[in-house]
Design a protein around this motif. Structure first.
Motif, PDB file in Angstrom:
ATOM      1  N   ASN A  75      -1.704   4.088  -5.018  1.00 26.30           N
ATOM      2  CA  ASN A  75      -2.870   3.227  -4.899  1.00 26.30           C
ATOM      3  C   ASN A  75      -3.782   3.712  -3.782  1.00 26.30           C
ATOM      4  N   ALA A  76      -4.980   3.209  -3.798  1.00 28.29           N
ATOM      5  CA  ALA A  76      -5.969   3.586  -2.793  1.00 28.29           C
ATOM      6  C   ALA A  76      -7.051   2.521  -2.764  1.00 28.29           C
ATOM      7  N   GLN A  77      -7.789   2.465  -1.662  1.00 24.36           N
ATOM      8  CA  GLN A  77      -8.934   1.554  -1.629  1.00 24.36           C
ATOM      9  C   GLN A  77     -10.088   2.209  -2.380  1.00 24.36           C
ATOM     10  N   GLY A  97       0.823  -1.199   0.000  1.00 22.62           N
ATOM     11  CA  GLY A  97       0.000   0.000   0.000  1.00 22.62           C
ATOM     12  C   GLY A  97       0.860   1.253   0.000  1.00 22.62           C
ATOM     13  N   ARG A 110      -0.097  -6.081   2.084  1.00 22.66           N
ATOM     14  CA  ARG A 110      -1.342  -6.762   2.404  1.00 22.66           C
ATOM     15  C   ARG A 110      -1.549  -7.901   1.416  1.00 22.66           C
ATOM     16  N   SER A 144     -11.555  -2.885  -1.680  1.00 26.00           N
ATOM     17  CA  SER A 144     -10.475  -3.469  -2.475  1.00 26.00           C
ATOM     18  C   SER A 144      -9.435  -2.411  -2.846  1.00 26.00           C
ATOM     19  N   PRO A 145      -8.161  -2.780  -2.684  1.00 27.77           N
ATOM     20  CA  PRO A 145      -7.090  -1.856  -3.041  1.00 27.77           C
ATOM     21  C   PRO A 145      -6.905  -1.838  -4.563  1.00 27.77           C
ATOM     22  N   GLU A 146      -6.624  -0.691  -5.121  1.00 28.14           N
ATOM     23  CA  GLU A 146      -6.448  -0.582  -6.569  1.00 28.14           C
ATOM     24  C   GLU A 146      -5.255   0.313  -6.881  1.00 28.14           C
ATOM     25  N   VAL A 165      -5.906   5.161   5.837  1.00 27.89           N
ATOM     26  CA  VAL A 165      -5.742   4.522   4.535  1.00 27.89           C
ATOM     27  C   VAL A 165      -6.351   5.450   3.486  1.00 27.89           C
ATOM     28  N   ARG A 207      -8.402   6.499   0.343  1.00 24.59           N
ATOM     29  CA  ARG A 207      -9.598   5.849  -0.198  1.00 24.59           C
ATOM     30  C   ARG A 207     -10.256   6.790  -1.198  1.00 24.59           C
TER      31      ARG A 207
END
Lengths: 115, 916
Positions: free
Chosen positions: B629-631, B166, B172, B611-613, B718, B720
């Protein structure tokens, strides 16, 4: 001379039978007996240490096996390992048991129970 | 690996020491003859088990060997005695003689227990508490960790997942894409096969009560990889997971019983899954448990090898079956080669910054690894409870043996052999142990029922926790071992007793200086110390739980109700149908009395991570090593107000954010601060997926909302992003918008709101099943169920420890007072006033307690490290806990010492002098 004594020990308990069978082709130490019995029976019969030595004690008492001077050359020698050998009487008893089992199997075949 | 092995060797050596000590169960002759060989065999077997099955295998082998030792020891002793009698060294003969003697001892034991009912009850209940707690926790450990997974040859199963780093640098675990899964199946030759699956809920129709059930879409080889066969019907056939095959499903035993009334002719029956006809081809056995959570229905995950989904579409979890003789290590080597190939073929996806390595570990580890630390801690805690209980009973037995000192001395003088006297004491302690074990078993049955009900829902295999043969043998071994331990001390005392001194002792003037008091004091000090350790542990966990509850989740749960549903592709074929349903639902629900806001979200906060992308920041150059990346979430316009998530900047979504209009996105505070630390995030553009060859549309940031705890209250910040529902389908694929959690905020009673919202949905689509219908408060409560559970159980254990510790102190002080009645009477007669006598006794008790407390605090300072991974924002040396716990002990001890002291102060000097 051993005849009456042999009869008194038959039928053999499975643990006794397997230990004697293991020793029939050479002397082994306790853990080697454990391993071989487990392997030969695909893990169905497992002799854990206390059971194994309890049984060895009984077999010794009945004169079926005895400590042996044999040492496995490949094994790193460990003074805690004691090797055991089957006695002549032990072989008689084992033979008698095998004969009993053979008779049973033959009986089953003649009755047609097993095809 | 090397270090693992070294620590295994170390533990084998330590355990061998215990094993050697336990050989005491055998007669001396046997020990002398076979003891060394036994220990040697123990070493060999432990190493063998460790090599074969790791720590679990070794632990299982140890349990077997200890249990088997406990069974064989008495057998050998019996034999030994029998032999000696047979050769005529002792009178009383043959097997009948022994049985007679033993029965006599048992009768004698029962009789003497009946004569001292208070002693018997105290000892049995104390022991019962200790054994009960141990049995209950052990049955959980056994069911969850020790029992092999319910698959054929479970040790050959391996969990595989992609890893994902992340923006915060944390790695993760993550799911794989279709091409990754298919290539992995080909590339790793040490696996026989790899099964892929994903879980979720599906609408089950064509049954009496349409419902949403947990389901897994699996590859056709899934059951053969696990080596599980159906209890009825057939499993999936090879190739059945290709396009153009029939839609077939398997039912889990529970669903078959619940919704199909255990119908024996269920195979061949047609039902509706997600609105499409499907045929039931089989039922899974009751013992089946899905490797990734509870699953009630298995269907096929259809993959078209000619037309795989993209590498960015991750959804597959994987379980591999190792070939005969292969190890996870060898699989890892092959995986590394595959990753190296990928990173040159797809530098964009598997390049040095993203990499996405594949993680392979044993399935058992994956299923229970997370709960092991907590269960280990509980096991330690119950072991402490049992130690305290045993110390208490040993203390009681010592008191008793002193009371019976003269009796034993006289029996000795009359010709009873020492062996006989020892065996009588041991028979009595075994009786107590067995009765205590029976009481403990009763408590454990209740305890297990409680644990299964109160245990956190996500504890794997909790439903399989029960009292079985293994647990029963454990209880028996624990009971007999503790009986042996606490019986040994008085037994040895009995063996040492000397006729003349015991008879003379009765005439001793002042009995205060008793030889066994030091031993008893030590036991009490030990008890207090252990109790402190437990109370500190419980205190840390309870405080941590409170800290967790104080966390601001970033939303307000009050007055919010939530429910999940999924719109079938059969009934709602187009994205526009889905959008229309949602628009109407929101409009009608917002029209209800008292409802202030309503909206939908893809993954509700505190129900697990989104879901992380990978992302691309438009018009920005990626710095070396930086990962973007971000959720990813999909939200409808009313969602933020429904949960009262504050809008910090810009605007929220509105109904004009629809398919075809300018793509917009809302980010959370962490996202804005991480990627635009100095700038305003508003107006910036991002797009889903990595930079090169990316055809996804640019999305403009229109708003920034506050951070929300998504995976749990203890989660750190996190990044998002939120995409509007009506645009989400175009970006993420249709299935992403079909399922949603609907949240409604109202000022009226939540239960009434639920009923009314249900009514609205039913009138719109009578066949649409709802799941997880609950208040948001409930969602918050459930998210901390693990911590509550741990705190609660530890709290119960520490209360037991406190009570037992207090009983120990009380017992010792009461006994001391009774023994010193004459001395105290003398002192009072000589002019000591009552308060001084009171002070004297209380002081004695408190000195012992203080010594115990100090020792306990010292141990706790070291031992509290074991809870380090289990507490949230609490130091393992928290000063408050380390003050309150000793104070609690001291207070309880004060009370326990005061009661006997008051009795001492009330001694009438004349009576006391006359007493002897």
């Amino acid at each position: 001379m051993h005849e009456p004594k042999v009869a008194g020990l038959i039928p053999l308990k499975p643990n006794w039978f397997h230990i004697l069978l293991t020793l029939s082709d050479g002397d082994r130490h306790g853990y080697a007996i454990m391993k071989e019995v487990a392997e030969r029976t695909s893990g169905k019969i497992r002799l854990w240490p206390a059971t194994l030595y309890g049984t060895i004690r009984r077999l010794e008492e009945h004169g079926l096996l005895e400590p042996s001077d044999y040492r496995d050359p490949e094994e790193t020698d460990d003074e805690r390992r004691v090797y055991y050998a089957i006695t002549a009487f032990g072989r008689q008893v084992l033979a008698a048991e095998v004969q009993r089992l053979e008779e049973l199997v033959r009986l089953a075949h003649t009755k047609g129970a097993v095809v | 690996m090397k270090i693992e092995q070294d620590s295994a060797t170390l533990w084998i050596r330590r355990a061998a020491r215990v094993y050697r000590l336990c050989l005491i169960a055998f007669p001396k002759a046997f020990r002398d003859r076979y003891g060394k060989e036994l220990v040697r065999a123990w070493h060999d077997e432990s190493q063998h088990a460790y090599r074969l099955r790791g720590w679990n295998g070794m632990a299982a082998a140890w349990m077997r060997m200890f249990a088997e030792l406990a069974l064989n020891g008495p057998r050998e002793r019996w034999h030994h005695r029998f032999q000696r009698r047979r050769v005529g060294t002792r009178p009383g003969l043959g097997i009948g003689g022994i049985v007679h003697t033993l029965l006599q001892d048992i009768r004698y034991g029962f009789r003497s227990l009946r004569k001292a009912p208070a002693f018997a009850a105290a000892a049995i209940v104390t022991l019962g508490l200790g054994i009960g707690a141990n049995t209950a926790i052990f049955s959980v450990v056994n069911g969850v960790v020790l029992r092999p997974l319910p698959y054929g040859d479970p040790d050959g199963l391996m969990w595989m997942s992609m890893a994902f780093r992340g923006h915060d640098g944390q790695v993760r675990e993550f799911v794989a894409s279709e091409p990754e899964y298919m290539e992995l199946r080909q590339a790793v030759s040490v696996t026989e096969d790899v099964a892929g699956f994903w879980t979720g809920r599906v609408n089950l129709g064509g049954v009496d009560d349409p419902q949403r059930v947990t389901s897994a879409a699996v590859s056709a080889n899934f059951l053969s990889v696990l080596r599980v066969g159906p209890a009825m019907g057939r499993g999936f056939a090879p190739g059945e997971d290709r396009p153009g095959t029939d839609n077939v499903i398997l039912l889990a035993d529970g669903l078959w019983r619940r919704s199909f009334g255990s119908d024996p002719d269920v195979v061949g029956r047609s039902v509706l899954v997600q609105g499409l006809p499907a045929t039931v081809i089989g039922v899974l056995p009751p013992s089946f448990s899905f490797p990734g959570g509870e699953v009630e229905l298995l269907r096929l995950n259809i993959i078209d090898p000619q037309n795989l989904a993209g590498r960015t579409s991750h959804y597959i979890s994987m379980v591999g079956r190792l070939s005969e003789g292969a190890t996870i290590e060898s699989a890892r080597v092959e995986i590394a080669t595959l990753i190296a190939r990928w990173s040159s073929e797809f530098p964009n996806r598997h390049g040095p910054s993203d990499n996405h390595p594949i993680v392979a570990r044993s399935l058992h580890e994956r299923m229970v690894g997370d709960v092991r630390p907590a269960l280990l801690m509980l096991t330690g805690a119950v072991a402490i409870v049992l130690l305290i209980a045993s110390a208490n009973v040993a203390n009681l037995m010592l008191v008793r043996s002193e009371d019976r000192h003269r009796e034993i001395g006289i029996r000795n003088a009359l010709g009873a052999s020492r062996g006989r006297l020892v065996s009588q004491v041991l028979t009595e302690s075994s009786l107590i142990a067995l009765l205590g074990g029976a009481v403990g078993l009763g408590l454990a049955v209740l305890g297990v029922r409680f644990l299964v009900l109160a245990g956190p829902a996500d504890l794997p295999r909790l439903s399989q926790v029960r009292i079985d043969g293994v647990v029963l043998s454990f209880t028996a071994v624990v009971a007999l071992t503790s009986g042996l331990i606490f019986g040994m001390i008085p037994a040895l005392a009995a063996a040492r007793s000397n006729v003349m001194t015991t008879i003379k002792e009765g005439n001793a003037l002042l009995a205060g200086g008793n030889t066994r008091l030091p031993m008893r004091r030590m036991l009490v000090v030990g008890e207090v110390g252990l109790a402190v350790v437990l109370v500190v542990g419980a205190g840390l966990l309870i405080k941590s739980f409170n800290q967790l509850l104080k966390v601001d989740p970033g939303f307000s749960p009050d007055g919010v109700v939530t429910m999940d549903f999924s719109l079938n592709a059969a009934t709602y074929p187009e994205q526009s149908d889905v959008a229309r349903f949602h628009a109407e639902l929101v409009e009608r629900v917002e029209g209800l009395d008292g409802v202030t806001a309503a909206g939908a979200i893809r993954v509700l906060p505190l129900r697990g991570p989104a879901s992380p992308e990978s992302l691309t920041l438009v018009n920005r150059v990626r710095a070396e090593g930086e990962s973007w990346n971000a959720q990813f979430q999909i939200a409808s316009p009313g969602y933020f107000s429904a949960l009262a998530i504050p809008l910090l900047n810009g605007r929220g979504f509105n109904t004009t954010d629809r398919a075809g209009s300018l793509p917009v996105v809302i980010v959370n505070e962490t996202m804005a601060k991480t990627y635009w630390p100095k700038d305003d995030a508003l107006g910036k553009q991002i797009k889903m997926g990595p930079a090169s060859g990316n055809t996804n549309p640019d999305m403009t940031i229109v708003g920034v909302v506050g951070d929300v705890r998504q995976a749990g209250l203890g989660e750190g910040p996190v990044a998002r992003i939120f995409v509007p529902r009506q645009q989400g389908g175009a970006i993420y694929g249709g299935f992403a918008t079909r399922q949603a959690t609907f949240a409604v905020r109202s000022t009226t009673d939540p239960i009434a709101t639920i009923t009314r919202v249900r009514g609205v949905i039913k009138s719109m689509d009578p066949n649409l099943p709802l799941a997880n219908v609950q208040t948001m408060d409930n969602v918050v409560t459930r998210s901390v169920s693990d911590q509550r559970f741990l705190g609660l159980v530890m709290g119960v254990f520490s209360v037991i420890a406190l009570v037992l510790g207090a009983v120990g102190i009380y017992g010792l002080m009461a006994y001391t007072v009774a023994r010193r009645t004459r001395e105290i009477g003398l002192r009072i007669a000589l002019g000591a006033d009552h308060s001084r006598v009171l002070g004297l006794i209380v002081k004695q008790g408190m000195v012992l307690t203080l010594v115990g407390v100090i020792g306990g605090v010292g141990v706790a300072l070291v031992a509290s490290r074991v809870v380090a991974g289990l507490v949230f924002e609490v130091s393992v040396r928290d000063p408050v806990v380390f003050t309150v716990a000793p104070l609690a002990l001291l207070t309880v001890a004060l009370l326990a010492a005061y009661l006997p002291a008051r009795r001492a102060a009330a001694v009438d000097p004349m009576e006391a002098m006359r007493a002897e």
